[in-house]
Design an enzyme around this catalytic site. Structure first.
Site, short mmCIF file in Angstrom:
data_model
loop_
_atom_site.label_atom_id
_atom_site.label_comp_id
_atom_site.label_asym_id
_atom_site.label_seq_id
_atom_site.Cartn_x
_atom_site.Cartn_y
_atom_site.Cartn_z
N ASP A 45 -27.97 79.60 16.04
CA ASP A 45 -28.47 79.78 17.40
C ASP A 45 -28.43 78.46 18.16
O ASP A 45 -28.73 78.40 19.35
CB ASP A 45 -29.85 80.42 17.43
CG ASP A 45 -30.91 79.65 16.66
OD1 ASP A 45 -30.60 78.57 16.14
OD2 ASP A 45 -32.05 80.15 16.59
N SER A 46 -27.97 77.40 17.49
CA SER A 46 -27.63 76.15 18.17
C SER A 46 -26.59 76.37 19.26
O SER A 46 -26.43 75.52 20.15
CB SER A 46 -27.09 75.13 17.15
OG SER A 46 -26.04 75.70 16.37
N ASP A 84 -27.57 83.34 12.21
CA ASP A 84 -28.98 83.17 12.53
C ASP A 84 -29.57 84.42 13.19
O ASP A 84 -28.94 85.01 14.08
CB ASP A 84 -29.17 82.02 13.53
CG ASP A 84 -29.31 80.66 12.87
OD1 ASP A 84 -29.50 80.61 11.65
OD2 ASP A 84 -29.22 79.65 13.59
N LYS A 112 -29.95 84.28 8.46
CA LYS A 112 -30.89 83.17 8.27
C LYS A 112 -32.11 83.37 9.15
O LYS A 112 -31.98 83.70 10.33
CB LYS A 112 -30.22 81.82 8.59
CG LYS A 112 -31.16 80.62 8.43
CD LYS A 112 -30.39 79.31 8.35
CE LYS A 112 -29.79 78.88 9.64
NZ LYS A 112 -30.81 78.57 10.69
N GLU A 114 -36.03 81.63 10.22
CA GLU A 114 -36.82 80.40 10.24
C GLU A 114 -38.28 80.71 9.97
O GLU A 114 -38.85 81.62 10.57
CB GLU A 114 -36.70 79.71 11.60
CG GLU A 114 -35.31 79.20 11.92
CD GLU A 114 -35.26 78.41 13.22
OE1 GLU A 114 -36.36 78.10 13.77
OE2 GLU A 114 -34.16 78.09 13.69
N GLU A 181 -34.39 71.41 6.88
CA GLU A 181 -34.01 70.57 8.01
C GLU A 181 -35.06 69.51 8.26
O GLU A 181 -36.25 69.81 8.41
CB GLU A 181 -33.80 71.41 9.28
CG GLU A 181 -33.42 70.57 10.49
CD GLU A 181 -32.98 71.38 11.69
OE1 GLU A 181 -32.70 70.77 12.74
OE2 GLU A 181 -32.92 72.62 11.58
#
Length: 266
Positions: A45-46, A84, A112, A114, A181
């Protein structure tokens, strides 16, 4: 490159061979990166920041993620595709199921998420339904407003102890991979040793089972001009982008990246 699967990644961890991962958002880079030997392509999602120009990842929708996942799928030459789940995409179990299904149907092999141990039930139920999950821990960009900015996580012993426990709990819930991270190198090494699943690091030192960088960062491209400490410009000294991607793969595999200056102390 032979098709990369979860079994491949587990075998690499067992052999002590480093795993290479890069973010990827389109078919052309998917082809070039996978042909360079990158084992995992992450549709991060960057993309909200490096492609769409937002100041965080929060505006990214699951439809955005599915679109770019489908693009990467079309160009991929054997890498494992990890996508993501964006901000609030798994706020409820129903949302997690629907949004994960959309990404898997678009071409992802794994999603993925978070968070920390509170994700355990979501991960367990997704895994039971055929959706492999990577748990993203440490600095979680979707929580930037709670964290008070992009800061190293786990520097206090109490925080480190909790992160180690959470990593084991998420593995036991069914997480097939963990991404750390911006955590101290020593803590990342401890977590990597404590779990059976592959651990990928970004700003987490050299002892993790593999490394990931944002594609644009490692090619020396930046909208803001601010380069994170853990980034190395692999375009420097290279004639073209395929050579830069191959240099990244070689540096991760031979252990020369990340170097001590790319990590953080407690």
């Amino acid at each position: 490159m032979p098709e990369i699967t979860l079994t491949t990644l587990q075998s690499l961890k067992a052999k002590g061979e480093k795993i290479t991962m890069l973010t990827c958002y389109d078919a052309t880079f998917a082809r070039v990166a996978s042909e360079a030997g990158v084992e995992v392509l992450l549709i991060g999602d960057s993309l909200g920041m490096v492609l769409q120009g937002h100041d965080s990842t929060l505006p990214v929708s699951n439809a955005d993620m599915a679109y770019h996942t489908a693009c990467v799928k079309r160009g991929n030459a054997g890498a494992l595709i990890l996508a993501d789940l964006p901000f609030m995409a798994c706020a409820t179990l129903e949302q997690a199921f629907a949004n994960s299904a959309a990404l898997m149907q678009a071409g992802a092999h794994m999603v993925k998420v978070e968070g920390a141990a509170w994700l355990g039930e979501t991960i367990r139920l997704l895994a039971e339904r055929g959706v492999p999950v990577c748990a993203h821990m440490g600095l979680t960009p979707q929580s930037v407003n709670v964290l008070g900015g992009y800061k190293v996580q786990g520097r206090l012993e109490s925080q480190a102890r909790q992160m180690r426990a959470d990593a084991i709990a998420l593995q036991d819930a069914g997480a097939a991979m963990i991404l750390l991270e911006c955590v101290p190198s020593e803590l990342a090494a401890q977590i990597t040793q404590a779990v059976r699943v592959p651990v990928i690091g970004i700003g987490a030192g050299p002892a993790t089972d593999g490394q990931v960088l944002v594609l644009h960062d490692m090619l020396g491209l930046s909208l803001t001009g601010r380069v994170p400490k853990f980034v190395k410009n692999f375009m420097a000294g290279q004639a073209d982008i395929p050579s830069a991607l191959s240099a990244y793969v070689s540096a991760v595999k031979d252990g020369s990246f990340p170097a001590p200056e790319h990590g953080f102390n407690a």
